[in-house]
Design a protein around this motif. Structure first.
Motif: not given
Length: 111
Positions: A70-84
């Motif tokens: 597991p590594v930190f990726d900006y796509k995950l944060v952007a995806g979570l914001v998009a889901i919200l």
């Protein structure tokens, strides 16, 4: 192989792949009325677009890299914001705009 036989092979492969693609995609439209589907199958087919989209998007969002774990990726944060945003507004356009702005903003902050 000579040059002309190689070209014939490539053109034949392209033609056969195109034919297979047309038959599999158009087959259901052409013969769909003659093939009865049960109600359970029809109900299950309603979920096919969501399942296909999930299969495309989720592996790209998961913060897991081969060999690294597991590594930190900006796509995950952007995806979570998009889901919200989607859960709040139900607007597909707003999801795309906000998700991309968050992704670009995080990348800009990191550089």
């Amino acid at each position: 192989m000579t040059n002309w036989s190689w070209e014939l092979y490539v053109y034949s492969a392209i033609l056969l792949l195109a034919l297979c693609s047309v038959l599999t995609r158009a087959g259901f439209m052409l013969f769909g009325d003659y093939i009865p589907l049960s109600d359970n199958v029809r109900r299950a087919l309603r979920y096919a677009p969501a399942a296909a989209l999930t299969a495309i998007v989720v592996p790209d969002l998961l913060p897991w890299k081969a060999g690294l774990g597991p590594v930190f990726d900006y796509k995950l944060v952007a995806g979570l914001v998009a889901i919200l945003v989607f859960l709040r507004t139900r607007s597909a356009v707003l999801v795309i705009v906000v998700g991309m702005l968050v992704l670009w903003g995080l990348r800009w902050l990191a550089s």
